[in-house]
Motif scaffolding. Sequence first.
Motif, PDB file in Angstrom:
ATOM      1  N   UNK A 102       0.852  -1.222   0.052  1.00 44.98           N
ATOM      2  CA  UNK A 102       0.043  -0.046   0.021  1.00 44.98           C
ATOM      3  C   UNK A 102       0.643   1.059  -0.113  1.00 44.98           C
ATOM      4  N   UNK A 103       0.588   2.089  -0.966  1.00 39.25           N
ATOM      5  CA  UNK A 103       1.545   3.317  -0.902  1.00 39.25           C
ATOM      6  C   UNK A 103       0.923   4.312   0.267  1.00 39.25           C
ATOM      7  N   UNK A 104       1.978   4.896   0.724  1.00 40.62           N
ATOM      8  CA  UNK A 104       1.836   5.724   2.037  1.00 40.62           C
ATOM      9  C   UNK A 104       0.624   6.771   1.753  1.00 40.62           C
ATOM     10  N   UNK A 105      -0.327   6.774   2.774  1.00 39.23           N
ATOM     11  CA  UNK A 105      -1.454   7.410   2.523  1.00 39.23           C
ATOM     12  C   UNK A 105      -1.205   8.793   3.481  1.00 39.23           C
ATOM     13  N   UNK A 106      -0.692   9.928   2.768  1.00 39.11           N
ATOM     14  CA  UNK A 106      -0.546  11.241   3.357  1.00 39.11           C
ATOM     15  C   UNK A 106      -1.715  11.997   3.501  1.00 39.11           C
TER      16      UNK A 106
ATOM     17  N   UNK B   4       3.811   0.235   2.814  1.00 44.29           N
ATOM     18  CA  UNK B   4       3.630  -0.785   3.622  1.00 44.29           C
ATOM     19  C   UNK B   4       2.012  -0.499   3.863  1.00 44.29           C
ATOM     20  N   UNK B   5       1.446  -1.790   4.565  1.00 47.06           N
ATOM     21  CA  UNK B   5       2.025  -2.908   5.040  1.00 47.06           C
ATOM     22  C   UNK B   5       2.332  -3.914   3.892  1.00 47.06           C
TER      23      UNK B   5
ATOM     24  N   UNK C 264      -5.271   3.881   8.239  1.00 46.69           N
ATOM     25  CA  UNK C 264      -3.994   4.018   7.541  1.00 46.69           C
ATOM     26  C   UNK C 264      -2.918   2.974   8.188  1.00 46.69           C
ATOM     27  N   UNK C 265      -2.873   1.739   7.638  1.00 49.19           N
ATOM     28  CA  UNK C 265      -1.758   0.701   8.371  1.00 49.19           C
ATOM     29  C   UNK C 265      -0.522   0.898   8.002  1.00 49.19           C
TER      30      UNK C 265
ATOM     31  N   UNK D 116       8.712  -5.979   4.621  1.00 45.31           N
ATOM     32  CA  UNK D 116       9.301  -5.071   4.043  1.00 45.31           C
ATOM     33  C   UNK D 116       9.079  -5.167   2.445  1.00 45.31           C
ATOM     34  N   UNK D 117       8.399  -4.311   1.830  1.00 42.81           N
ATOM     35  CA  UNK D 117       7.898  -4.513   0.554  1.00 42.81           C
ATOM     36  C   UNK D 117       9.098  -4.366  -0.549  1.00 42.81           C
ATOM     37  N   UNK D 118       8.565  -4.294  -1.645  1.00 39.51           N
ATOM     38  CA  UNK D 118       9.637  -4.152  -2.849  1.00 39.51           C
ATOM     39  C   UNK D 118      10.094  -2.551  -3.067  1.00 39.51           C
ATOM     40  N   UNK D 119       9.275  -1.731  -2.531  1.00 40.09           N
ATOM     41  CA  UNK D 119       9.589  -0.321  -2.511  1.00 40.09           C
ATOM     42  C   UNK D 119       9.883   0.136  -0.946  1.00 40.09           C
TER      43      UNK D 119
END
Length: 231
Positions: free
Chosen positions: A1-5, A37-38, A73-74, A118-121
């Motif tokens: 999941x892309x960071x939700x700012x 993440x997550x 947002x996790x 810890x994901x690919x990005x």
Amino acid sequence: MKPNFPKLLPSVSLALGLMAAAMPSHAGLSNAFFSYSPFGTQTLELTTTTGSVSIGASSTGWWDQNGAHSSFNPNYIVGVCGSSDTCSGDNLDHRDFFIFDLSTVRGSILSAALNIGNGPSGYYGGAFLPVSFFDVFTDLNDVAASGVGRTDIYADLGSGVSYGLFNATAADVNMQVVINLNGNALSALNAAIGSSWGIGGAIGGEVPEPGSMALVWLGVAALAAVRQRKA
């Protein structure tokens, strides 16, 4: 999941909050771990006197340097997701947290480790990034809840009693990362059996509290004394 700012003492909380609020944004390149993440699983791996236990996190997330957090947002990024590279973030520093329910734990806890996906990005940095882990003094319900302007929580997640240090590298991308926790964490975990327990993370972080260091040195001195008597 892309960071939700999208409980400190009042005087200490105010001071830490003002310090955090005064921090400038970090425009430019990223310096982050666990971004996007997550990913995978987020568990606390325990070895107890009754066997091994794996506990999934009941809540994960981050608080940014402005004291903002969304309970929906996790994402548990730690560090800065910059606007000048592929992280495409908000240039604010983030400190993450993980909360675990220890109500099912039996016996005494002998060792503990975080097992965090810890994901690919999930890595932006140089040769390595030191990620420090700390106790959480703030009420865990407040940590997990949404909030704005809670720079005291942001400050709390990156200070206090040291629970461990992990040197993250690009080799940790797309991996389950195992972070061994120290004796301070074990003491806190055993005290929290039957309730919830939380841990905060920050890039770099602060030096452990003097009291914690004193306990470490007392332990070293006691071990030296035992060895001397045996000799």
